[in-house]
Design an enzyme around this catalytic site. Structure first.
Site, PDB file in Angstrom:
ATOM      1  CB  SER A 550      -0.961  -0.039   1.185  1.00 49.67           C
ATOM      2  OG  SER A 550      -2.006   0.884   1.022  1.00 49.67           O
ATOM      3  CG  ASP A 637      -7.033  -2.118  -3.492  1.00 50.17           C
ATOM      4  OD1 ASP A 637      -7.710  -1.395  -2.738  1.00 50.17           O
ATOM      5  OD2 ASP A 637      -5.824  -2.351  -3.302  1.00 50.17           O
ATOM      6  CG  HIS A 669      -6.089  -2.197   0.252  1.00 52.11           C
ATOM      7  ND1 HIS A 669      -5.374  -1.584  -0.750  1.00 52.11           N
ATOM      8  CD2 HIS A 669      -5.466  -1.866   1.414  1.00 52.11           C
ATOM      9  CE1 HIS A 669      -4.358  -0.920  -0.220  1.00 52.11           C
ATOM     10  NE2 HIS A 669      -4.384  -1.071   1.086  1.00 52.11           N
TER      11      HIS A 669
END
Length: 700
Positions: A550, A637, A669
């Protein structure tokens, strides 16, 4: 097999007099047949390139599986007349949520349940395996039980986009009621009387912006809006105080917050602001009753960088403030959670998490001590208002996940459970330590290490090393336990966490020094840690790999450009590598609400230039030999779109980099759902890392 080459379909983006030609932005069209075909081609290429690792992947998967007690139960937590817990069953992907009755009102010792022995009076509340039937993906975003124990609400996502469908189940009959609420955010809860559900929804930019009130047994079309936040910089959330006295509606950005109170017995009343929002001031509250008076304990940073705790009267929260825990530089206060007789304070000091009991009468904190050099600890939380114990979760690099109950009156830690690790795991076979690297500006950066002792001590000779980092949102990466990591350690790999600036490990200033126009410190800190590991003899560049996900994926992309010669390989999971494109588009997630974290390049030329100087996609370099790269993403996501790593990999291919893209076509995600699926996914990544490191398959 040749790597897929994305078509170049240039568009020109112009901001602040600067023009950027973007050849791969067309990959953002998620429903386009050409885009889906390209992603499938990327997956096929990755499968072909990694086919030789299938035996190793299977071996690692079996190691993870073999170390895990597959049929198991969690430690029960009391709520009302029941003990609540979850169980897992060998061969099944998802947990089963259950409860069993307490013995009597004084029963605070969780029953010692055995996965092989039927639990007297057990009631299965929700079986994730049954709910997931017919779906490739399954995630539970809300789960709550009414105070009287007769109803359960649950929210399910079956695509990975983190939009949950809420339902209500009658626990006396096991049947679902007619209630059906589509498109909710996570974290829905019952009101204390069980007659209402409070939930939130998101706007088109995936920002939680509205709090709703649903009357159980009615059509969702009649639901009432309790609160809407129009400012696109802020998100909202809602929940009830443990005392059941108030509904708290929280509004926040990265740097500013405001909280509103609504009486729990009058939920349609106008929410009342506790402290009106002021730019740069953050606060959070908890309700208590002290000396017969309703009070609010408020944690805030108004003139207190690492936060202070004050107490105010609930009827006049903007009145006199009594300082309970004054600001102490280096002690970052994180949370205070009130119970009837005392509160639990969580904070960080010297780079480690701490937990203590706050005495209402003396305004002092009794810290709970642990005897390991490195560890992670936190309160698990209890729904009960007046328990005699608090539940704690504890782990370290070498101590598996542990559940304690802390008896407050006696000051005693009661061990309730330690995660079993099968196959003869011995903590003494492994070592852990904290070392320090020096950044370019002289800042000392903490590094946490774990290794297997049979391969020698770190620094005795260069060893394969796996370096992890994040460094954003004041999020701390804790030195916790991982069953999957043992497959690396047992092959001689040293695992290290670089606690770089931008994270929260060393207090609020540590975060401030790694955000906005200080963001490059995050990247240069990570590079400095990598160079320190090489210079100190822990490893060599051809035996050093890096990983982040991320915002940590942005870190990975940035260090690949800054120091491509330092790493042999990089895993970037759901990586935020096209950050400038995203932050320039206010209609996308991770944009307006993220300007406080990254800056606003749309309206500020200096921020634009600064971000352009480090964002990975724009800074891929010609004539550079990049490390091998594995980018992992998910089609659904909603936080970091799949298009970011897809564009990044396409650009890396232009300059000859050996880059792979793996896109889960039904996931979000957090990647795939289901524990066995997750283990296989992790085995895939670890096998790739071991291949890059050239580590033999044998373990010891």
């Amino acid at each position: 097999m040749q790597p897929p080459l994305a078509d170049a379909r240039p568009i020109v983006r112009s901001h602040h007099g600067d023009e950027i030609e973007d050849r791969y932005e067309w990959l953002r069209a998620k429903e386009d047949a050409d885009v889906l075909a390209h992603l499938e081609a990327e997956n096929a290429y990755t499968a072909s390139r990694t086919a030789h690792l299938e035996p190793l992947r299977e071996q690692i998967f079996e190691e993870i599986k073999g170390r895990t007690l597959e049929t198991d139960l969690s430690v029960p937590s009391r709520r009302g007349e029941w003990w609540y817990y979850a169980r897992t069953v060998e061969g099944q992907q998802y947990g089963i949520h259950c409860r069993a009755p307490i013995a009597d009102q004084d029963d605070w010792t969780p029953p010692l349940l055995s996965p092989d022995v039927p639990v007297p009076g057990e009631q299965v509340l929700l079986d994730g395996n049954l709910e997931a039937e017919g779906h490739e993906f399954f995630s539970l975003g809300s789960l709550d039980i009414s105070t009287d124990g007769t109803r359960m609400l649950y929210g399910v996502d079956v695509s990975g986009d983190e939009r949950y469908t809420l339902r209500v189940r009658d626990l006396r009959t096991g049947e679902d009621l007619a209630d059906l609420i589509e498109g909710t955010f996570s974290g829905a809860v019952f009101s204390p009387d069980g007659r209402h559900i409070v939930y939130t929804t998101v706007d088109d930019a995936w920002r939680p912006d509205t709090v709703w009130l649903h009357v159980v047994g009615t059509d969702a079309a009649a639901d009432v809006t309790l609160f809407t936040e129009p400012d696109e910089r802020y998100w909202v959330g809602a929940g009830f105080t443990r005392s059941d006295r108030y509904l708290v509606i929280g509004v926040g950005s990265s740097i500013t917050s405001e909280e509103f109170l609504v009486p729990a017995d009058d939920l349609t009343a106008t929410p009342q602001s506790v402290w009106p929002r002021r730019e740069g001031v953050e606060y959070s509250l908890t309700h208590a009753v002290v000396g017969g008076e309703d009070v609010l304990y408020i944690l805030h940073n108004d003139g207190a960088l690492d936060f202070e705790l004050v107490r105010v009267a609930a009827v006049d929260p903007q009145g006199e403030r009594r300082v309970v825990l004054p600001h102490a530089p280096g002690r970052r206060l994180l949370d205070v959670s009130a119970y009837r007789d005392w509160a639990v304070a969580e904070y960080r000091r010297d780079g480690l998490a701490r937990v203590g009991i706050l005495d209402y009468a003396t305004d002092t904190v009794r810290e709970i001590a642990f005897d390991e050099e490195l560890y992670a600890v936190g309160e698990s939380g209890s729904a009960e208002w007046a328990p005699p114990v608090i539940r704690l979760g504890f782990a370290s690099f070498i101590t598996p996940g542990t559940v304690f109950d802390y008896d407050v009156a006696r000051g005693e830690l009661l061990l309730r459970r330690r995660q079993p690790v099968l196959g003869g795991y011995e903590p003494s076979d492994y070592g852990q330590a904290r070392i320090w690297a020096t950044a370019d500006d002289g800042t000392r950066v903490p590094v946490s290490l774990v290794w297997k002792r049979s391969f020698g001590e770190p620094g005795d000779s260069p060893r394969p090393t796996h370096l992890y980092g994040y460094g954003s949102y004041e999020h701390s990466i804790e030195p916790g336990f991982s069953v999957a990591r043992l497959s690396m350690l047992d092959r001689g790999v040293i695992f290290a966490i670089a606690h770089v600036r931008g994270g929260g490990e060393m207090g609020r200033q540590w975060y401030e020094d790694g955000k906005l126009l200080n963001k490059r410190n995050t990247f240069t800190d990570f590079v400095a840690v990598g160079r320190h590991l090489v210079d100190a003899g822990y490893t060599t560049p051809d035996r050093l790999v890096a990983e982040g996900g991320s915002a940590g994926g942005l870190l990975m992309g940035a260090v690949a450009n800054l120091a491509p010669d330092l790493f042999a390989g990089i895993v970037a999971a759901v990586p935020f590598v096209d950050a400038l494109t995203t932050i320039l588009d206010p209609s996308l997630p991770l944009t307006v609400i993220e300007w406080d974290e990254w800056g606003d390049p749309l309206h500020n030329a200096d921020v634009y230039a600064y971000m352009k100087s480090y964002t990975p996609y724009e800074n891929v370099q010609e004539g550079v030999r990049y490390p091998r790269i594995l980018a992992v993403t998910s089609l659904n996501d909603t936080r970091v779109f799949y298009v970011e790593p897809a564009k990044w990999v396409a650009r890396l291919r232009e300059v000859g980099a050996d880059a792979l893209l793996k896109c889960e076509m039904v996931a979000g995600h957090g990647g795939v759902s289901g524990r066995y699926n997750s283990w296989r996914e992790r085995a895939f990544e670890l096998a790739w890392l071991l291949d890059v490191l050239g580590v033999a398959d044998a373990t010891q």
